[in-house]
Scaffold this motif. Structure first.
Motif, short mmCIF file in Angstrom:
data_model
loop_
_atom_site.label_atom_id
_atom_site.label_comp_id
_atom_site.label_asym_id
_atom_site.label_seq_id
_atom_site.Cartn_x
_atom_site.Cartn_y
_atom_site.Cartn_z
N LEU A 133 -5.02 -33.68 48.75
CA LEU A 133 -4.89 -32.93 49.99
C LEU A 133 -5.11 -33.88 51.16
O LEU A 133 -6.14 -34.56 51.22
CB LEU A 133 -5.92 -31.80 50.01
N LEU A 134 -4.15 -33.94 52.07
CA LEU A 134 -4.32 -34.74 53.27
C LEU A 134 -5.31 -34.07 54.21
O LEU A 134 -5.33 -32.84 54.34
CB LEU A 134 -2.99 -34.93 53.99
N ASP A 135 -6.11 -34.88 54.89
CA ASP A 135 -7.06 -34.35 55.87
C ASP A 135 -6.33 -33.50 56.91
O ASP A 135 -6.81 -32.43 57.29
CB ASP A 135 -7.79 -35.49 56.58
N LEU A 136 -5.19 -33.98 57.38
CA LEU A 136 -4.45 -33.24 58.42
C LEU A 136 -4.01 -31.87 57.94
O LEU A 136 -4.03 -30.91 58.70
CB LEU A 136 -3.24 -34.04 58.89
N ASP A 137 -3.59 -31.76 56.67
CA ASP A 137 -3.21 -30.46 56.13
C ASP A 137 -4.39 -29.50 56.16
O ASP A 137 -4.27 -28.34 56.54
CB ASP A 137 -2.69 -30.59 54.69
N LEU A 138 -5.56 -29.99 55.76
CA LEU A 138 -6.76 -29.17 55.76
C LEU A 138 -7.18 -28.80 57.18
O LEU A 138 -7.55 -27.65 57.45
CB LEU A 138 -7.89 -29.89 55.02
N ILE A 139 -7.11 -29.75 58.09
CA ILE A 139 -7.47 -29.48 59.48
C ILE A 139 -6.55 -28.42 60.08
O ILE A 139 -7.02 -27.48 60.74
CB ILE A 139 -7.43 -30.79 60.32
#
Length: 173
Positions: A59-65
């Protein structure tokens, strides 16, 4: 670990952020995650038992953010009576798991989709392709459960800093 229970409290979705894969210096900041769908059982002993487990997802940080931001906007809009909105999380790299939450204020419809590529065993040397075999779980959760899930995700994410000033630079390559 972030946990989301259905309204009957007999089905739950869990996501655990395990470790940082990339610090965002050479490649996009990303995390290894484990995903579980559990059901409540009375026998052989009381408690939740795994129904489906994805041991290794990215999971990319940006997707989670983006998901956390849209989840917060959705919850605020519902509280202010602005109508239904949706928050969705789908990994942009190796889309193994997706979750969509919408509705409110009394109940939110939750949809969890899992690509079974890394769950199913190959048979006779033949493995399925990405997106060919999927499992979909759809249930309703109350607002308190969705809020607790959001809080759990924020707490999990806080264990893995993304601020470059807090991230170790690592060895030069």
């Amino acid at each position: 670990m972030a946990v989301l229970l259905n309204q009957a409290s007999n089905l739950r979705f869990r996501i655990e952020l395990v470790r940082r894969i990339s610090e965002g210096i050479v490649s996009p900041a990303s995390l290894a995650v484990k995903v579980y769908v559990d059901r409540y059982r009375h026998e052989p002993q009381l408690g939740f038992a795994p129904l489906l487990v994805v041991e290794n997802a990215t999971l990319l940080d940006l997707d989670l953010i983006h998901f956390l931001e849209s989840l917060e906007e959705m919850l605020e809009a519902v509280q202010e009576g602005e109508g239904a909105r949706t928050a969705a999380l789908e990994a942009s790299v190796e889309p193994t798991v997706a979750i969509r939450i919408g509705g409110g204020p009394e109940a939110f419809q939750v949809e969890v989709g899992v690509d079974l590529l890394h769950v199913l065993e190959p048979v006779a040397g033949v493995q399925s392709e990405r997106g060919a075999d999927l499992a979909l779980f759809r249930f309703f959760a109350n607002g308190r459960a969705v809020l607790a899930f959001c809080d759990g995700l924020v707490l999990e994410f806080a264990r893995f800093p993304t601020d470059p000033s807090k991230v170790a630079k690592g060895a030069p390559q």
